[in-house]
Design a protein around this motif. Sequence first.
Motif, short mmCIF file in Angstrom:
data_model
loop_
_atom_site.label_atom_id
_atom_site.label_comp_id
_atom_site.label_asym_id
_atom_site.label_seq_id
_atom_site.Cartn_x
_atom_site.Cartn_y
_atom_site.Cartn_z
N ASP A 173 29.77 40.62 71.76
CA ASP A 173 28.50 40.85 71.07
C ASP A 173 27.66 39.58 71.19
OD1 ASP A 173 26.38 41.08 69.24
OD2 ASP A 173 27.56 42.35 67.92
N VAL A 219 24.80 38.90 69.98
CA VAL A 219 24.06 38.56 68.75
C VAL A 219 24.96 37.77 67.80
CG1 VAL A 219 22.85 39.49 66.74
CG2 VAL A 219 22.54 40.55 68.99
N THR A 220 26.16 38.28 67.56
CA THR A 220 27.08 37.61 66.62
C THR A 220 27.92 36.54 67.31
OG1 THR A 220 28.85 39.22 66.97
CG2 THR A 220 27.25 39.69 65.21
N GLN A 221 27.86 36.52 68.66
CA GLN A 221 28.67 35.56 69.45
C GLN A 221 30.16 35.74 69.17
OE1 GLN A 221 27.31 32.93 71.74
NE2 GLN A 221 25.88 34.62 71.67
N LYS A 222 30.60 37.02 69.09
CA LYS A 222 32.00 37.31 68.81
C LYS A 222 32.52 38.40 69.73
CE LYS A 222 31.79 35.84 64.15
NZ LYS A 222 32.38 35.63 62.96
#
Length: 113
Positions: A102, A104-107
Amino acid sequence: MNLKTGMPQDRRCASDWTTGPKLVMPGPLGGHNWQPMSYSPRTGLVYIPAQEAAACWRRTTTPYSPRTGVWNLGTQPLALPEDPKQLQPVIDSYKGRLVAWDPVTQKQVWSQE
């Protein structure tokens, strides 16, 4: 790896192969497989073909001289360790996976070997 920042940490003892062979990861092939990654606007995820491939590095025994058509690293990559205890992690390290990331969440959302 610094878990708070996500940045690699320099460990002189781990990266110094001048005193003897060292097992390093990722190896010279890197952590990304040869296939291109992709993005899906439907899911909002990036799909990354990742690889885990360690290498054992050792200091070259001959003077460095750049050559055309080969990797010019100034060392001897992919040297197999003589100690079987060091060799097994190299063999076990060759894995591939598809990672859904992801941006956006950097996960990591999921991963499949």
